[in-house]
Write a protein that holds these residues in place. Structure first.
Motif, PDB file in Angstrom:
ATOM      1  N   GLU A 282      -0.795 -11.621  -9.600  1.00 20.39           N
ATOM      2  CA  GLU A 282      -0.235 -12.157  -8.358  1.00 20.39           C
ATOM      3  C   GLU A 282      -0.642 -11.253  -7.195  1.00 20.39           C
ATOM      4  O   GLU A 282      -0.614 -10.033  -7.300  1.00 20.39           O
ATOM      5  CB  GLU A 282       1.290 -12.206  -8.444  1.00 20.39           C
ATOM      6  N   PHE A 283      -0.988 -11.871  -6.063  1.00 22.42           N
ATOM      7  CA  PHE A 283      -1.437 -11.115  -4.902  1.00 22.42           C
ATOM      8  C   PHE A 283      -0.525 -11.322  -3.691  1.00 22.42           C
ATOM      9  O   PHE A 283      -0.915 -11.017  -2.574  1.00 22.42           O
ATOM     10  CB  PHE A 283      -2.887 -11.484  -4.562  1.00 22.42           C
ATOM     11  N   ASN A 284       0.679 -11.845  -3.951  1.00 15.81           N
ATOM     12  CA  ASN A 284       1.650 -12.046  -2.874  1.00 15.81           C
ATOM     13  C   ASN A 284       3.052 -11.775  -3.400  1.00 15.81           C
ATOM     14  O   ASN A 284       3.888 -12.664  -3.500  1.00 15.81           O
ATOM     15  CB  ASN A 284       1.542 -13.459  -2.303  1.00 15.81           C
ATOM     16  N   LEU A 285       3.315 -10.502  -3.725  1.00 10.39           N
ATOM     17  CA  LEU A 285       4.590 -10.091  -4.293  1.00 10.39           C
ATOM     18  C   LEU A 285       5.587  -9.886  -3.160  1.00 10.39           C
ATOM     19  O   LEU A 285       5.509  -8.917  -2.416  1.00 10.39           O
ATOM     20  CB  LEU A 285       4.406  -8.793  -5.089  1.00 10.39           C
ATOM     21  N   GLU A 286       6.561 -10.803  -3.023  1.00 14.64           N
ATOM     22  CA  GLU A 286       7.485 -10.789  -1.895  1.00 14.64           C
ATOM     23  C   GLU A 286       8.873 -10.267  -2.243  1.00 14.64           C
ATOM     24  O   GLU A 286       9.788 -10.324  -1.427  1.00 14.64           O
ATOM     25  CB  GLU A 286       7.615 -12.204  -1.321  1.00 14.64           C
ATOM     26  N   GLY A 287       9.062  -9.733  -3.440  1.00 16.09           N
ATOM     27  CA  GLY A 287      10.392  -9.403  -3.912  1.00 16.09           C
ATOM     28  C   GLY A 287      11.019  -8.169  -3.285  1.00 16.09           C
ATOM     29  O   GLY A 287      10.339  -7.238  -2.855  1.00 16.09           O
TER      30      GLY A 287
ATOM     31  N   ILE B 161       4.222  -4.166  -2.628  1.00 22.28           N
ATOM     32  CA  ILE B 161       2.955  -4.204  -1.907  1.00 22.28           C
ATOM     33  C   ILE B 161       1.976  -5.103  -2.650  1.00 22.28           C
ATOM     34  O   ILE B 161       2.029  -5.233  -3.865  1.00 22.28           O
ATOM     35  CB  ILE B 161       2.352  -2.798  -1.708  1.00 22.28           C
ATOM     36  N   SER B 162       1.071  -5.727  -1.911  1.00 19.77           N
ATOM     37  CA  SER B 162       0.039  -6.580  -2.502  1.00 19.77           C
ATOM     38  C   SER B 162      -0.846  -7.091  -1.378  1.00 19.77           C
ATOM     39  O   SER B 162      -0.594  -6.839  -0.197  1.00 19.77           O
ATOM     40  CB  SER B 162       0.666  -7.760  -3.271  1.00 19.77           C
ATOM     41  N   GLY B 163      -1.886  -7.834  -1.729  1.00 22.21           N
ATOM     42  CA  GLY B 163      -2.783  -8.396  -0.729  1.00 22.21           C
ATOM     43  C   GLY B 163      -4.125  -8.721  -1.338  1.00 22.21           C
ATOM     44  O   GLY B 163      -4.338  -8.558  -2.554  1.00 22.21           O
ATOM     45  N   ALA B 164      -5.037  -9.176  -0.519  1.00 17.93           N
ATOM     46  CA  ALA B 164      -6.359  -9.567  -0.995  1.00 17.93           C
ATOM     47  C   ALA B 164      -7.023  -8.416  -1.741  1.00 17.93           C
ATOM     48  O   ALA B 164      -7.239  -7.348  -1.184  1.00 17.93           O
ATOM     49  CB  ALA B 164      -7.226  -9.993   0.188  1.00 17.93           C
TER      50      ALA B 164
ATOM     51  N   TYR C 133      -5.710  -6.677  -4.115  1.00 16.70           N
ATOM     52  CA  TYR C 133      -4.746  -5.718  -4.663  1.00 16.70           C
ATOM     53  C   TYR C 133      -3.544  -6.503  -5.175  1.00 16.70           C
ATOM     54  O   TYR C 133      -2.785  -7.087  -4.402  1.00 16.70           O
ATOM     55  CB  TYR C 133      -4.299  -4.719  -3.589  1.00 16.70           C
ATOM     56  N   SER C 134      -3.375  -6.511  -6.490  1.00 18.59           N
ATOM     57  CA  SER C 134      -2.310  -7.313  -7.092  1.00 18.59           C
ATOM     58  C   SER C 134      -0.955  -6.650  -6.941  1.00 18.59           C
ATOM     59  O   SER C 134      -0.838  -5.463  -6.638  1.00 18.59           O
ATOM     60  CB  SER C 134      -2.626  -7.554  -8.572  1.00 18.59           C
ATOM     61  N   GLY C 135       0.085  -7.433  -7.164  1.00 16.11           N
ATOM     62  CA  GLY C 135       1.442  -7.036  -6.855  1.00 16.11           C
ATOM     63  C   GLY C 135       1.906  -5.779  -7.572  1.00 16.11           C
ATOM     64  O   GLY C 135       1.670  -5.598  -8.778  1.00 16.11           O
TER      65      GLY C 135
END
Length: 674
Positions: free
Chosen positions: A68-73, A657-660, A662-664
């Motif tokens: 996952e690349f959008n970890l919002e927790g 943290i995460s993003g293009a 860089y996985s969650g």
């Protein structure tokens, strides 16, 4: 996989509505039931923030079939255990809060139901409940099922629902297809006085498949048994309050109007505060004439029964995607020498609406002002909209010439030439039918992407100052006739240049509740993701992202600062060579954490530091002045709101943290050992 662990048993502590997190723990998504995101901890402060080190880190890659690349927790911490969601399957993990060691994990494989879910990935987190003896973790799966787990073992609670599961697509006063029904949730459940409150979310609504959709009703369940206690119809049914605001019986088929942001609760008053989104669809409302309660309304309901106590509609007949995306913040403030129980609602439109939370009466007058009427055939326009008299808007709204890039006269001139193809104007300037010879669309700030999005704001109960992050995100509000194979709506989002925008509502776009960009390439003056640029620079002048501190006793700004490092494309732009550009801040969706002395917030998006590293900063500011109080480098941007706790005499700050590329990952920071 489930692994057992023995957890330390400590004394249970009650978390009241707006007192902040207590006893060094973090038992609710927002720190408390009032979503203040506040903890009165001060071991980490301005003197040592720069010395923070990574205590532990937890990658979420193996918590699903893909990374996952959008970890919002935002995790919770109770009795020495940290609980969080993660991974593309939204697994729940329990970690040792001191070391990050995995204690147990729970995962649900939902098959086609999960694959069709409108709100996927790991979501925002979970809820914790205890009666002093038993402890439970509750969360909502991507497939819209409420799960209750034994907090000590990670095993489903047998007496809750059916084997620990309540199917949220059932007992909802409407028929919902169990596999393809378009309803889900990213937000966490809210637990208060043994009641579990669950909202609803849908796909991004720029191009809905139909004017008829699932209705986003809100329900309360018994935390012990999973029995439904109440339901609040966010679109009224015959005989219910507000049905007269839906003309031509449009209530009968219109959907959405869910509470997809966090809910807040005042246990003493016995009230829950529901932030409600707009009805189907986001930019064309001709199929739903009328003001349409309870669309884009803050609604207070009885915690035990779900009965409406008061409401206030912030946007009448919304056609700007200004749905209420985040938690109402419960605040006790001092007005004319007396304490007032209030609720403050940040919004995408960058207005902060403040009400007496007992009665719903505005703390400062909210005035109905005439707004422009559009010319989209078949649309219904509200003649007025509510404008708060205090506080002032905390970020720029609408779009006018003075908002455009102004680093040099030539860049401003180029920007003016570009926007001449569009319609611009003040807040509530309506969308237009896109024409190839113009206007292509309405351009506006503080709309679909905010202003402020789902992370919302924070509040210091001691100083009565509210802190809220915002960004300058341009929305392109163009409409085109809906292709019959796409939708039965008369119009959907798109431009004459690109055609209709096809939205999936899953993944990162659904997390931010934002439209997916058109598939057709944009002209050279426009960057990817529908962002208008001038020579690779943002169309509008900075700051691109900022944090505002607002004194709620007075309804006035204390300070406003640019938040985030200057983006690489600005710092390295040939068009700006030789110019001294102060830190511009970064656009993006970020949340804030408040401690005894600091405002803590990570940056959205990557930048390249002086050493050539690509990453982002976790920043601290003096909460009284807004001055820099330290920063530490992170390998990826903040994508979940930070939280803090103490264990074994040490304070930790944990951030997702995460993003293009860089996985969650959850990263815990603490001070070095003495």
């Amino acid at each position: 996989m489930r692994r057992l662990v023995l957890l330390a048993i400590g004394a249970a502590c009650l978390i009241n509505a707006q007192s902040g997190a207590k006893n060094g723990e973090w038992r609710s998504y927002g720190g408390d039931l009032g979503n203040t995101h506040y903890a009165p901890l001060d071991q980490i402060n301005a003197d040592n923030f720069n010395k923070l080190q990574v205590a532990w880190r937890f990658k979420t890659d193996s918590l699903g079939p893909r990374a996952e690349f959008n970890l919002e927790g935002t995790p919770l911490m109770a009795k020495g255990v940290l609980y969080a969601t993660g991974g593309t399957r939204r697994a729940v993990v329990a970690l040792d809060a001191a070391t990050g060691e995995l204690l147990w994990v729970h995962s649900e494989k939902e098959g086609p139901r999960g694959a069709n879910a409108p709100r996927q990935l790991s979501g925002r987190g979970l809820a914790y409940w205890t009666d002093g003896n038993e402890e439970r973790i509750l969360y909502v799966t991507p497939g819209y099922r409420l799960i209750s787990l034994n907090a000590k073992t990670g095993m489903p609670v047998p007496g809750f629902g059916q084997g620990g599961v309540v199917d949220l697509k059932l007992d909802d006063d409407q028929q919902i297809d169990l596999i393809t029904g378009e309803v889900g949730l990213h937000a966490t459940p809210m637990v208060a006085k043994d009641v579990v409150i669950v909202g609803a979310a849908h796909r991004a609504g720029g191009s809905p498949k139909s004017k008829a959709n699932v209705k986003g009703y809100v329900r309360g369940f018994d935390v012990k048994t999973g029995k439904r206690l109440w339901i609040f119809h966010t679109i009224p049914r015959p005989g219910e309050y507000g049905i007269d605001t839906w003309e031509n019986d449009s209530w009968s088929y219109t959907g959405n109007t869910g509470s997809w942001g966090q809910v807040s609760v005042d246990e003493d008053l016995g009230l829950a505060y529901l932030p409600i989104e707009l009805p189907t669809g986001d930019y064309f409302g001709g199929h739903r004439p009328g003001n349409g309660l309870f669309g884009e309304s803050l609604v207070a309901v009885d915690l035990r029964t779900g009965q409406r106590k008061w409401h206030y509609q912030l946007v009448h007949h919304g056609i700007w995607d200004m749905d209420i995306p985040c938690a109402p913040i419960l605040v006790d403030i001092t007005i004319n020498g007396r304490t007032v129980k209030a609720v403050a609602q940040p919004t995408k439109q960058a207005f902060l609406y403040v009400f007496n939370r007992e009665t719903g009466v505005p703390i400062w007058p909210i005035n109905e002002r005439p707004v422009a009427k559009g010319d989209v055939p078949g649309e219904w326009y509200a003649p007025t909209q509510p404008f708060p008299s205090k506080p002032p808007a905390y970020d720029r709204q609408g779009l006018v010439i003075d908002d455009l890039i102004n680093f040099t006269p030539s860049l401003r001139a180029e920007a003016e030439k570009l926007v001449a193809k569009y319609k611009i104007g003040p807040v509530f300037t309506p969308p237009v039918v896109s024409k190839i010879d113009g206007p292509l669309a309405t351009l506006t700030l503080a709309s679909a992407g905010g202003g402020t999005n789902w992370p919302g704001g924070s509040y210091d109960p001691e100083t009565h100052i509210l802190y809220v992050a915002s960004q300058k995100s341009i929305s392109t509000l163009g409409l085109v006739p809906a292709p019959p194979d796409l939708s039965d709506m008369k119009y959907v989002q798109g431009t004459a240049r690109d055609g209709a925008r096809r939205t999936t509502g899953t993944g990162a776009d659904a997390g931010a509740d934002s439209p997916v960009p058109a598939a057709t390439p944009a002209p050279a003056a426009e960057a990817a993701a529908g962002t208008l640029t001038i020579q690779g620079l943002p169309l509008v002048k900075p700051p691109y992202g900022q944090i505002s501190a607002i004194d709620l006793n007075k309804g006035e700004f204390v300070w406003q600062i640019a938040h985030g490092e200057t983006p690489d494309n600005v710092r390295n732009s040939p068009a700006l060579k030789g110019l001294n550009i102060p830190r511009t801040g970064r656009p993006g969706v970020v949340g804030t954490l408040i401690t005894k002395s600091l405002v803590v917030a990570g940056e959205a998006g990557f930048f390249t530091n002086a050493s050539g590293q690509r990453g982002a900063m976790l920043r601290a500011y003096d909460k009284a002045s807004g001055k820099d109080a330290g920063a530490v480098f992170m390998p990826a941007p903040q994508t979940g709101t930070p939280m803090t706790y103490t264990i074994n005499g040490k304070q930790f700050i944990v951030v997702a943290i995460s993003g293009a590329g860089y996985s969650g990952e959850y990263v815990a920071y603490t001070l070095p050992a003495r």
